[in-house]
Design an enzyme around this catalytic site. Structure first.
Site, PDB file in Angstrom:
ATOM      1  N   ASP A   1     -17.790   0.354   0.790  1.00  0.00           N
ATOM      2  CA  ASP A   1     -16.490   0.569   1.421  1.00  0.00           C
ATOM      3  C   ASP A   1     -15.725   1.679   0.712  1.00  0.00           C
ATOM      4  O   ASP A   1     -15.969   1.972  -0.465  1.00  0.00           O
ATOM      5  CB  ASP A   1     -15.673  -0.720   1.442  1.00  0.00           C
ATOM      6  CG  ASP A   1     -15.339  -1.255   0.050  1.00  0.00           C
ATOM      7  OD1 ASP A   1     -16.238  -1.223  -0.822  1.00  0.00           O
ATOM      8  OD2 ASP A   1     -14.198  -1.713  -0.168  1.00  0.00           O
TER       9      ASP A   1
ATOM     10  N   GLU B   1     -15.100  -3.970  -2.371  1.00  0.00           N
ATOM     11  CA  GLU B   1     -14.664  -3.717  -3.747  1.00  0.00           C
ATOM     12  C   GLU B   1     -13.286  -3.081  -3.792  1.00  0.00           C
ATOM     13  O   GLU B   1     -12.480  -3.370  -4.700  1.00  0.00           O
ATOM     14  CB  GLU B   1     -15.686  -2.823  -4.460  1.00  0.00           C
ATOM     15  CG  GLU B   1     -15.460  -2.678  -5.966  1.00  0.00           C
ATOM     16  CD  GLU B   1     -14.463  -1.591  -6.348  1.00  0.00           C
ATOM     17  OE1 GLU B   1     -13.958  -1.632  -7.502  1.00  0.00           O
ATOM     18  OE2 GLU B   1     -14.171  -0.713  -5.505  1.00  0.00           O
TER      19      GLU B   1
END
Length: 371
Positions: free
Chosen positions: A76, A137
Site C-alpha cells: 500500500d 502498513e
C-alpha cells in the site's frame, strides 16, 4: 543497473495502491504472485477484512526445522488514485525514477522479491524463508499486525524492506509511534444573539493542543504533534464539537507510556465542556540492541564484498512493521529497501542505481546464516 527491475518498477508504479483502494492494493498482490510464477515458491493469500486489501505470504527454502528468516514488505501507499496522472507522474530523470510509492516502498519490495526469487531458483536459501506482503502498513497495520508478530516470534531474523535513509543507510532502531484521537464537546449557541450561552469546543481544544504540543521533549526523544483538526458547523455558531488527532513518538517504552498516560489524564479548562480520548501506542519502540547490530555486521560485510560501504541510521522517528518484530524479540534489520527520497510527498523518487546493489545485499543475507 537492471533493465528488468526498472521495467518491473514501472509496472508496479503504474498500479496505484492507496491503502483504502482495495482494488488497487489487490492488483499489487496479483503482481507479487505473478512475479514468482514458475519459481519453487508456495503462495498463501489471505482475504482482506475491515475494508482493506489482501495479505500474501510466500514461502521457499529448505524443508528443515530451523527457524525461518522473515522478509517484510507492504504494497500500500499514501498516494490516492490519480496521483500518477498529475502531480507525481511516472518518469525517469537521470538516476531518479519518480512515481507514487516507488521509494516507500515499491522499489524495496520489488528488489527484495527479485532477491528472494533468485535465491529460491538457485536453491541457495540457507533457512526456510517467509516473505509477507501487507496491505495496510501506511495506516498502522490494523489487519496484519498480529500475523507479523506471530511470524516474528518464530523467526531467526526479520528483514524489512522499508526505504533506505540519508544516502543509503539502513535502519537499526526506530521510535515507537502513538495515535490518539481527542474529542471535545461544548454547547452550541448563536454567536451573535446568545453568545454567552455557548461553550466553545474549539476554544477548549486550542488550550488542550497547546498543552499537548508542550509535551515534546527533544532531549528525551519524545515528540507530540497535532496534525488534523476539525470542528464547528458555521461561522456564526459557537462550536459544539472539535476533534483532533495526536501523533506521538518516543525512543523507549517508558517515554511512550508516560505520554499516553498524560493524554488520558487531560482535564478541560472549561467545566462545561467534556473531553474524550481514544487510541494509544500503535507501534512499540524498536530500540538498539546487540542482535540487530549482529545482523548489521553481516550486511556490512556483504556490501563490502560487493565493493560498497554500508552504514546505518542508529535511530529514526518513522515506524514500520519492524517495530512489531523487534518488540516480540526477533532480531530485526530495517531500511533494506531502495535509496531515494521524498517519501509521502509529490516529489517521491527512487534511485535506479541502488536497485541492483541492494538486491544483491538481500540475496547475500538470505544466503547467510542469520541465526
Amino acid at each position: 543497473m537492471s533493465d528488468k527491475l526498472i521495467a518491473s518498477l514501472r509496472d508496479w508504479a503504474d498500479i496505484e495502491s492507496f491503502t483504502h483502494d482495495v482494488a488497487g492494493v489487490n492488483r499489487m498482490v496479483d503482481a507479487v504472485a505473478a512475479y514468482v510464477a514458475g519459481a519453487p515458491v508456495s503462495i498463501e493469500r489471505i482475504a482482506g477484512r475491515e475494508g482493506l486489501g489482501d495479505i500474501i505470504i510466500l514461502k521457499a527454502g529448505p524443508a528443515t526445522v530451523a527457524k525461518p528468516v522473515l522478509l517484510l514488505s507492504h504494497v500500500d501507499t499514501v498516494h490516492p488514485a490519480g496521483t500518477k496522472s498529475g502531480p507525481l507522474a511516472i518518469r525517469v530523470d537521470g538516476d531518479r525514477f519518480y512515481g507514487p510509492g516507488v521509494y516507500d516502498m515499491k522499489g524495496g519490495a520489488l528488489l527484495a522479491l527479485e532477491a528472494f526469487k533468485a535465491a529460491a531458483l538457485r536453491g541457495s536459501l540457507v533457512a526456510p524463508t517467509v516473505f509477507i506482503f501487507t496491505p495496510d502498513e501506511e495506516i498502522g497495520s490494523p489487519t496484519s499486525r498480529r500475523l507479523v508478530e506471530d511470524y516474528g516470534r518464530k523467526a531467526a531474523a526479520a528483514l524489512v524492506t522499508e526505504p533506505a535513509r540519508d544516502g543509503g543507510k539502513i535502519v537499526t532502531a526506530r521510535k515507537g509511534v502513538g495515535i490518539v484521537d481527542v474529542m471535545i464537546t461544548g454547547t452550541p449557541a448563536h454567536a451573535g444573539v446568545k453568545h454567552e450561552r455557548g461553550r466553545s469546543a474549539i476554544r477548549e481544544a486550542a488550550r488542550q493542543i497547546l498543552a499537548i504540543e508542550a509535551m515534546t521533549d527533544y532531549a528525551r526523544g519524545i515528540t507530540t504533534n497535532v496534525g488534523v483538526i476539525t470542528g464547528g458547523s458555521a461561522r456564526n455558531v459557537v462550536p459544539q464539537t472539535c476533534r483532533f488527532e495526536v501523533d506521538f513518538r518516543a525512543i523507549d517504552r517508558a517515554g511512550a507510556t508516560e505520554v499516553e498516560a498524560a493524554l488520558y489524564k487531560l482535564k478541560t479548562h472549561d467545566p462545561d465542556t467534556t473531553i474524550a480520548v481514544s487510541g494509544g501506542l500503535n507501534r512499540p519502540p524498536f530500540p538498539p540492541n546487540d542482535a540487530t547490530m549482529k545482523l548489521f555486521a553481516i550486511a556490512r560485510a556483504i556490501a563490502a564484498r560487493d565493493g560498497w560501504a554500508l552504514d546505518h541510521v542508529p535511530l529514526t522517528g518513522g515506524g514500520s512493521d519492524g517495530n512489531f518484530t523487534a518488540d516480540v524479540g526477533c532480531p530485526t534489520l530495517d531500511g533494506l529497501g531502495v535509496d531515494g527520497d521524498g517519501a509521502h510527498t509529490l516529489q517521491e523518487y527512487a534511485l535506479l542505481s541502488s536497485l541492483l546493489p541492494r538486491q544483491k545485499l538481500i540475496e547475500g543475507l538470505l544466503e547467510s546464516n542469520l541465526a
